[in-house]
Enzyme design. Structure first.
Site, PDB file in Angstrom:
ATOM      1  N   TYR A 198       0.864  -1.189   0.000  1.00  0.00           N
ATOM      2  CA  TYR A 198       0.000   0.000   0.000  1.00  0.00           C
ATOM      3  C   TYR A 198       0.895   1.232   0.000  1.00  0.00           C
ATOM      4  O   TYR A 198       1.755   1.395   0.866  1.00  0.00           O
ATOM      5  CB  TYR A 198      -0.907   0.008   1.240  1.00  0.00           C
ATOM      6  CG  TYR A 198      -1.831   1.204   1.269  1.00  0.00           C
ATOM      7  CD1 TYR A 198      -3.028   1.203   0.568  1.00  0.00           C
ATOM      8  CD2 TYR A 198      -1.481   2.359   1.971  1.00  0.00           C
ATOM      9  CE1 TYR A 198      -3.861   2.311   0.570  1.00  0.00           C
ATOM     10  CE2 TYR A 198      -2.304   3.476   1.981  1.00  0.00           C
ATOM     11  CZ  TYR A 198      -3.495   3.442   1.270  1.00  0.00           C
ATOM     12  OH  TYR A 198      -4.316   4.542   1.275  1.00  0.00           O
ATOM     13  N   ASP A 252       9.368   3.143   0.585  1.00  0.00           N
ATOM     14  CA  ASP A 252       8.229   3.872   1.127  1.00  0.00           C
ATOM     15  C   ASP A 252       8.300   3.739   2.644  1.00  0.00           C
ATOM     16  O   ASP A 252       7.921   2.710   3.206  1.00  0.00           O
ATOM     17  CB  ASP A 252       6.934   3.282   0.574  1.00  0.00           C
ATOM     18  CG  ASP A 252       5.694   3.951   1.153  1.00  0.00           C
ATOM     19  OD1 ASP A 252       5.815   4.654   2.173  1.00  0.00           O
ATOM     20  OD2 ASP A 252       4.608   3.745   0.584  1.00  0.00           O
ATOM     21  N   LYS A 298       2.977  11.159   7.290  1.00  0.00           N
ATOM     22  CA  LYS A 298       2.427  10.934   8.630  1.00  0.00           C
ATOM     23  C   LYS A 298       2.997  11.876   9.695  1.00  0.00           C
ATOM     24  O   LYS A 298       3.012  13.079   9.503  1.00  0.00           O
ATOM     25  CB  LYS A 298       2.656   9.472   9.025  1.00  0.00           C
ATOM     26  CG  LYS A 298       2.166   8.454   7.977  1.00  0.00           C
ATOM     27  CD  LYS A 298       0.721   8.108   8.132  1.00  0.00           C
ATOM     28  CE  LYS A 298       0.344   6.884   7.317  1.00  0.00           C
ATOM     29  NZ  LYS A 298      -1.075   6.702   7.216  1.00  0.00           N
TER      30      LYS A 298
HETATM   31  N1  PMP Z   1       2.575   4.622   2.106  1.00  0.00           N
HETATM   32  C1  PMP Z   1       2.348   3.878   3.184  1.00  0.00           C
HETATM   33  C2  PMP Z   1       3.280   2.760   3.520  1.00  0.00           C
HETATM   34  C3  PMP Z   1       1.242   4.157   3.993  1.00  0.00           C
HETATM   35  O1  PMP Z   1       0.992   3.392   5.067  1.00  0.00           O
HETATM   36  C4  PMP Z   1       0.390   5.230   3.646  1.00  0.00           C
HETATM   37  C5  PMP Z   1      -0.819   5.611   4.484  1.00  0.00           C
HETATM   38  N2  PMP Z   1      -1.325   4.674   5.312  1.00  0.00           N
HETATM   39  C6  PMP Z   1       0.687   5.975   2.513  1.00  0.00           C
HETATM   40  C7  PMP Z   1       1.795   5.649   1.770  1.00  0.00           C
HETATM   41  C8  PMP Z   1      -0.184   7.106   2.071  1.00  0.00           C
HETATM   42  O2  PMP Z   1      -0.058   8.190   2.894  1.00  0.00           O
HETATM   43  P1  PMP Z   1      -1.231   9.287   2.922  1.00  0.00           P
HETATM   44  O3  PMP Z   1      -2.400   8.621   3.580  1.00  0.00           O
HETATM   45  O4  PMP Z   1      -0.655  10.417   3.702  1.00  0.00           O
HETATM   46  O5  PMP Z   1      -1.505   9.651   1.508  1.00  0.00           O
END
Ligand code: PMP
Length: 425
Positions: A160, A242, A269
């Site tokens: 994700y 990521d 985050k």
């Molecule tokens: N990458 C990862 C690994 C995440 O866990 C998340 C959000 N849970 C995101 C990207 C996306 O971040 P955002 O919700 O700030 O768009």
């Protein structure tokens, strides 16, 4: 068969009890559904029969509109690492807003925040800010394809990377942006080596979470990340970590812990102090594509990229709260919690377990251990749903899917109480 029927009945009863105790949340949900499809504007927050609605939060607590108080063990899916009222961060954000809410110009804090991130993360020589982790990943992919002149992007099943970068249902999720994806199994060195064998010269980058986060908190094997590094170097592809979730595992993120340095890193985050935030950064020669004056051809827009509140809150969070010691402490507490939960599930003979790293974890409806996504075959979602409602009843807020992300407000006593609740269920 009997057990199945019993579990179905138990879930039915738990939903009914939950609903009975939350008439105001129910009314709000009915009202919401008239104007918000599904009654929400962030799908992950929905659960049946209807989500609770939070009236206010402070430190480690949340209160719903029906008067229940919860210890917040979810921490806004990791963005809430600082808890709900980190004083220096709130003060800094307020002061920044008082100095002008929306400048449409550059401020000082964006430089300070960039310096702090460059200092902390081994792979980041230069960085740019976005409003979300999703955007950070979109920009990282854009620069990777541009830099290499290639189109294929290796990602992993159940990975994700944001609302439009989700591989939870294979490679055909209708909301995922139409890149030239190669989707392979996480932690499977042979499969990804095979993909490079077939398409190496077409692969722009590998985008990988150092721990499969939303996909169930399944840590990467160190040899897996090392193999990705070698494959990318060998084939002239970029390795993108990521670290939107995993950056909290040390002041230098998961990359410092595992000793693998990617070419690009994406963040988000809590690094914006709890406000909307994202960042992507990495090798100077790659980021140079955004250096217009030096001949870079990529532009990177965004009205709120350097918004004063997120920039000030991020600087305050990194300089006043998130020291090496504080991060080590919250992650060690998470390790202890996970170990004790697994011991408790085992002692009770329950078909449940918890996986994860440091302060990040996911409870599963299988006995485990869960080291690969395929270990979740047979996961009984009803076990997780029952656990969720029992946790709410006992005054603990976690994600419906079983996800937990400790904040720095959570103490050893909270951990003891949560383990006690699991032992006495
Ligand atoms: N990458 C990862 C690994 C995440 O866990 C998340 C959000 N849970 C995101 C990207 C996306 O971040 P955002 O919700 O700030 O768009």
């Amino acid at each position: 068969m009997q057990r199945r029927a019993d579990l179905d009945q138990a879930v039915f009863d738990a939903r009914a009890d939950y609903a009975r105790q939350r008439p105001s949340s129910k009314r709000w949900s009915e009202r919401a559904r008239r104007v918000l499809p599904g009654g929400n504007t962030r799908s992950v927050l929905h659960f049946e029969p209807f989500p609770l609605r939070v009236e206010r939060a402070e430190a480690k607590y949340l209160w719903d509109v029906d008067g229940h108080r919860y210890v917040d063990l979810l921490g806004n899916y990791t963005a809430g690492l600082l808890g709900h009222s980190p004083r220096p961060v709130l003060d800094a954000a307020r002061a920044a807003l008082e100095g002008g809410m929306s400048l449409g110009a550059m401020n000082e804090n964006e430089v300070l925040l960039a310096e702090l991130l460059v200092d902390r993360f081994p792979s980041i020589e230069q960085v740019r800010f976005t409003n979300s982790g999703t955007e950070a990943n979109l920009m990282a992919l854009a620069v990777a394809t541009h830099h290499t002149g290639r189109s294929k992007i290796v990602v992993f099943h159940h990975g994700y990377h944001g609302g439009v970068l989700t591989f939870a249902v294979g490679d055909r999720d209708p909301v995922t942006v139409p890149h030239d994806w190669l989707v392979v199994d996480y932690n499977d060195v042979a499969q990804v080596t095979g993909a490079f064998g077939n398409y190496g010269h077409e692969i722009a980058c590998v985008l990988v979470e150092p721990m499969l986060g939303s996909g169930g908190c399944i840590p990467a094997r160190p040899e897996f990340l090392g193999a990705l590094r070698d494959l990318c170097t060998h084939h002239g592809s970029l390795l993108v970590f990521d670290e939107v979730m995993t950056s909290r595992l040390s002041t230098g993120g998961a990359q410092r812990l595992v000793g693998t340095t990617p070419d690009l890193t994406t963040l988000g985050k809590y690094l914006g102090g709890g406000l909307s935030f994202g960042a992507f950064g990495g090798r100077r020669d790659v980021m140079a594509h955004f250096d217009g004056p030096a001949g870079g051809r990529l532009s990177h827009a965004g009205t709120f990229n350097n918004n004063v509140a997120s920039m000030a809150a991020g600087v305050a969070a990194l300089t006043t709260i998130l020291t090496e010691e504080v991060l080590a402490d919250v992650n060690a507490r998470g390790e202890r919690l996970r170990q004790r939960l697994n011991e408790t599930f085992r002692a009770r003979g329950e078909p449940m377990c918890v996986s994860g790293t440091g302060s990040l974890m996911n409870i599963h409806g299988v006995a485990g251990p869960v080291e690969r996504y395929s270990d979740l075959a047979g996961d009984d979602d009803r076990q997780r749903e029952l656990f969720f409602f029992d946790a709410l009843e006992a005054g603990f807020y976690i994600a419906r899917r079983g996800f937990i992300a400790l904040s720095v407000e959570i103490t050893d006593a909270d951990v003891d109480e949560f383990v006690g609740f699991v032992a006495d269920r």
